[in-house]
Design a protein around this motif. Sequence first.
Motif, short mmCIF file in Angstrom:
data_model
loop_
_atom_site.label_atom_id
_atom_site.label_comp_id
_atom_site.label_asym_id
_atom_site.label_seq_id
_atom_site.Cartn_x
_atom_site.Cartn_y
_atom_site.Cartn_z
N MET A 1 112.14 74.38 22.30
CA MET A 1 110.67 74.82 21.98
C MET A 1 109.68 73.61 22.48
O MET A 1 108.76 73.58 22.97
CB MET A 1 110.56 75.18 20.51
N LYS A 2 110.52 72.21 22.37
CA LYS A 2 109.71 71.01 22.50
C LYS A 2 109.39 71.01 24.21
O LYS A 2 108.38 70.56 24.50
CB LYS A 2 110.15 69.70 22.13
N LYS A 3 110.40 71.34 24.58
CA LYS A 3 110.32 71.31 26.24
C LYS A 3 109.15 72.18 26.77
O LYS A 3 108.21 72.08 27.59
CB LYS A 3 111.49 71.48 26.99
N LEU A 4 109.03 73.51 26.20
CA LEU A 4 108.33 74.40 26.51
C LEU A 4 106.62 74.00 26.02
O LEU A 4 105.68 74.11 26.98
CB LEU A 4 108.20 75.72 25.64
N VAL A 5 106.55 73.46 24.80
CA VAL A 5 105.06 73.01 24.55
C VAL A 5 104.81 71.66 25.42
O VAL A 5 103.55 71.51 26.10
CB VAL A 5 105.15 72.32 23.14
N LEU A 6 105.79 70.81 25.66
CA LEU A 6 105.54 69.87 26.57
C LEU A 6 105.20 70.12 28.14
O LEU A 6 104.41 69.53 28.72
CB LEU A 6 106.63 68.69 26.65
N VAL A 8 103.87 72.99 29.02
CA VAL A 8 102.49 73.56 28.92
C VAL A 8 101.39 72.60 28.90
O VAL A 8 100.35 72.59 29.57
CB VAL A 8 102.54 74.71 27.65
N ALA A 9 101.66 71.40 28.15
CA ALA A 9 100.59 70.36 28.15
C ALA A 9 100.41 69.72 29.51
O ALA A 9 99.32 69.38 29.77
CB ALA A 9 101.10 69.59 27.08
N SER A 14 97.35 68.82 33.99
CA SER A 14 97.22 68.78 35.81
C SER A 14 95.96 69.33 36.23
O SER A 14 95.37 69.44 37.22
CB SER A 14 98.47 68.98 36.23
N LEU A 15 95.76 70.81 35.41
CA LEU A 15 94.88 71.71 35.75
C LEU A 15 93.31 70.90 35.76
O LEU A 15 92.47 71.24 36.46
CB LEU A 15 94.99 73.07 35.09
#
Length: 99
Positions: A1-6, A8-9, A14-15
């Motif tokens: 889950m941490k990887k997913l949040v990281l 997305v951040a 970058s956007l």
Amino acid sequence: MKKLVLSVAVLLGSLSTFASNTIAPTVVSVNEIVMQDEYTEIGVDALPAAVKASIESAMPGAVVEKAYINEKKEYKLEVKVADQSTTIFTDANGAIVKK
């Protein structure tokens, strides 16, 4: 889950760099219209006494070579003092007008 949040951040971070405000150079052109008053040449002897007195007090020893008048009763005077010539604008009362 941490990887997913990281991830997305990082993706959102970058956007935001692509959405930064860039100021496009603008070219401002200034078109200035100068309205020139139409002056009609008159004889130096036709100048009002107030105009002659004003020139004499402002520039002692000045000689009015040419005189012009416009519709607003403003005078354009080509004046010579010693060996220098200049143009002076006055109103009908002899007050010097800056143009």
